[in-house]
Design a protein around this motif. Sequence first.
Motif, PDB file in Angstrom:
ATOM      1  N   THR A 208       0.821  -1.302   0.015  1.00 49.69           N
ATOM      2  CA  THR A 208       0.026   0.005  -0.089  1.00 49.69           C
ATOM      3  C   THR A 208       0.858   1.253  -0.120  1.00 49.69           C
ATOM      4  O   THR A 208       0.460   2.447  -0.257  1.00 49.69           O
ATOM      5  N   ILE A 209       1.906   1.320   0.306  1.00 44.10           N
ATOM      6  CA  ILE A 209       2.911   2.454   0.424  1.00 44.10           C
ATOM      7  C   ILE A 209       2.998   3.135  -0.861  1.00 44.10           C
ATOM      8  O   ILE A 209       2.841   4.337  -0.767  1.00 44.10           O
ATOM      9  N   CYS A 210       2.838   2.579  -2.206  1.00 42.19           N
ATOM     10  CA  CYS A 210       2.751   3.402  -3.386  1.00 42.19           C
ATOM     11  C   CYS A 210       1.738   4.159  -3.608  1.00 42.19           C
ATOM     12  O   CYS A 210       1.834   5.354  -4.245  1.00 42.19           O
ATOM     13  N   SER A 211       0.730   3.946  -3.098  1.00 44.87           N
ATOM     14  CA  SER A 211      -0.564   4.749  -3.297  1.00 44.87           C
ATOM     15  C   SER A 211      -0.698   5.666  -2.001  1.00 44.87           C
ATOM     16  O   SER A 211      -1.770   6.356  -2.001  1.00 44.87           O
ATOM     17  N   SER A 212       0.112   5.595  -1.137  1.00 45.09           N
ATOM     18  CA  SER A 212       0.086   6.522   0.046  1.00 45.09           C
ATOM     19  C   SER A 212       0.648   8.057  -0.204  1.00 45.09           C
ATOM     20  O   SER A 212       1.809   8.133  -0.696  1.00 45.09           O
ATOM     21  N   PRO A 213      -0.152   9.297   0.051  1.00 47.82           N
ATOM     22  CA  PRO A 213       0.670  10.481  -0.142  1.00 47.82           C
ATOM     23  C   PRO A 213       1.852  10.960   0.757  1.00 47.82           C
ATOM     24  O   PRO A 213       2.631  11.392   0.724  1.00 47.82           O
ATOM     25  N   LEU A 214       1.762   9.916   1.731  1.00 46.60           N
ATOM     26  CA  LEU A 214       2.821   9.903   2.782  1.00 46.60           C
ATOM     27  C   LEU A 214       4.249   9.795   2.084  1.00 46.60           C
ATOM     28  O   LEU A 214       5.451  10.230   2.543  1.00 46.60           O
ATOM     29  N   LEU A 215       4.284   8.868   1.328  1.00 52.11           N
ATOM     30  CA  LEU A 215       5.565   8.260   0.669  1.00 52.11           C
ATOM     31  C   LEU A 215       6.066   9.522  -0.163  1.00 52.11           C
ATOM     32  O   LEU A 215       7.194   9.908  -0.117  1.00 52.11           O
ATOM     33  N   ALA A 216       5.082  10.127  -0.944  1.00 52.40           N
ATOM     34  CA  ALA A 216       5.466  11.278  -1.756  1.00 52.40           C
ATOM     35  C   ALA A 216       6.116  12.539  -0.732  1.00 52.40           C
ATOM     36  O   ALA A 216       7.026  13.246  -1.399  1.00 52.40           O
ATOM     37  N   ALA A 217       5.498  12.628   0.018  1.00 54.48           N
ATOM     38  CA  ALA A 217       6.028  13.801   1.087  1.00 54.48           C
ATOM     39  C   ALA A 217       7.191  13.537   1.781  1.00 54.48           C
ATOM     40  O   ALA A 217       8.020  14.485   1.597  1.00 54.48           O
ATOM     41  N   ALA A 218       7.493  12.304   2.046  1.00 53.95           N
ATOM     42  CA  ALA A 218       8.726  11.909   2.640  1.00 53.95           C
ATOM     43  C   ALA A 218       9.934  12.026   1.573  1.00 53.95           C
ATOM     44  O   ALA A 218      10.728  12.591   1.747  1.00 53.95           O
ATOM     45  N   THR A 219       9.429  11.550   0.466  1.00 53.25           N
ATOM     46  CA  THR A 219      10.454  11.523  -0.746  1.00 53.25           C
ATOM     47  C   THR A 219      10.869  13.109  -1.085  1.00 53.25           C
ATOM     48  O   THR A 219      12.106  13.401  -1.359  1.00 53.25           O
ATOM     49  N   VAL A 220       9.844  13.878  -1.190  1.00 54.66           N
ATOM     50  CA  VAL A 220       9.993  15.225  -1.651  1.00 54.66           C
ATOM     51  C   VAL A 220      10.858  15.988  -0.455  1.00 54.66           C
ATOM     52  O   VAL A 220      11.888  16.969  -0.915  1.00 54.66           O
ATOM     53  N   SER A 221      10.587  15.665   0.571  1.00 55.11           N
ATOM     54  CA  SER A 221      11.353  16.422   1.770  1.00 55.11           C
ATOM     55  C   SER A 221      12.685  16.025   1.837  1.00 55.11           C
ATOM     56  O   SER A 221      13.726  16.830   1.799  1.00 55.11           O
ATOM     57  N   PHE A 222      12.948  14.704   1.474  1.00 58.33           N
ATOM     58  CA  PHE A 222      14.406  14.148   1.401  1.00 58.33           C
ATOM     59  C   PHE A 222      15.083  14.851   0.297  1.00 58.33           C
ATOM     60  O   PHE A 222      16.238  15.207   0.385  1.00 58.33           O
ATOM     61  N   LEU A 223      14.305  14.980  -0.943  1.00 58.90           N
ATOM     62  CA  LEU A 223      15.244  15.481  -1.895  1.00 58.90           C
ATOM     63  C   LEU A 223      15.540  16.734  -2.017  1.00 58.90           C
ATOM     64  O   LEU A 223      16.606  17.362  -2.292  1.00 58.90           O
ATOM     65  N   ASP A 224      14.430  17.793  -1.258  1.00 60.15           N
ATOM     66  CA  ASP A 224      14.580  19.053  -1.080  1.00 60.15           C
ATOM     67  C   ASP A 224      15.771  19.169  -0.102  1.00 60.15           C
ATOM     68  O   ASP A 224      16.507  20.311  -0.363  1.00 60.15           O
ATOM     69  N   GLU A 225      15.970  18.512   0.896  1.00 61.75           N
ATOM     70  CA  GLU A 225      17.316  18.473   1.952  1.00 61.75           C
ATOM     71  C   GLU A 225      18.554  18.436   0.968  1.00 61.75           C
ATOM     72  O   GLU A 225      19.590  18.967   1.340  1.00 61.75           O
ATOM     73  N   GLN A 226      18.437  17.348   0.025  1.00 55.31           N
ATOM     74  CA  GLN A 226      19.852  17.129  -0.703  1.00 55.31           C
ATOM     75  C   GLN A 226      20.178  18.212  -1.746  1.00 55.31           C
ATOM     76  O   GLN A 226      21.249  18.345  -1.788  1.00 55.31           O
ATOM     77  N   ALA A 227      19.144  18.955  -2.107  1.00 53.57           N
ATOM     78  CA  ALA A 227      19.267  19.964  -2.940  1.00 53.57           C
ATOM     79  C   ALA A 227      20.127  21.263  -2.291  1.00 53.57           C
ATOM     80  O   ALA A 227      20.770  22.113  -3.370  1.00 53.57           O
ATOM     81  N   ARG A 228      19.963  21.322  -0.910  1.00 48.03           N
ATOM     82  CA  ARG A 228      20.567  22.526  -0.547  1.00 48.03           C
ATOM     83  C   ARG A 228      22.020  22.270  -0.348  1.00 48.03           C
ATOM     84  O   ARG A 228      22.783  21.489  -0.410  1.00 48.03           O
TER      85      ARG A 228
END
Length: 65
Positions: free
Chosen positions: A45-65
């Motif tokens: 069920t993880i791929c259909s959860s908005p929590l996965l997208a939010a966690a992924t975007v947050s992680f990628l945003d931190e890496q871009a800094r």
Amino acid sequence: MAPPSHYVEVFTLLDGGLRDGGWMGEGRPSGAHALAILPGLTHYTICSSPLLAAATVSFLDEQAR
């Protein structure tokens, strides 16, 4: 499938989870890895959860800094 405690143990072995990350990320583990445990989800069920997208975007945003 392993219990979340096993994933936390591995993350700790990779230098994570033993301290606060710090305001500027100075306490984050070396290697830029992170652990996110998304409650109530399974591998099915993880791929259909908005929590996965939010966690992924947050992680990628931190890496871009």
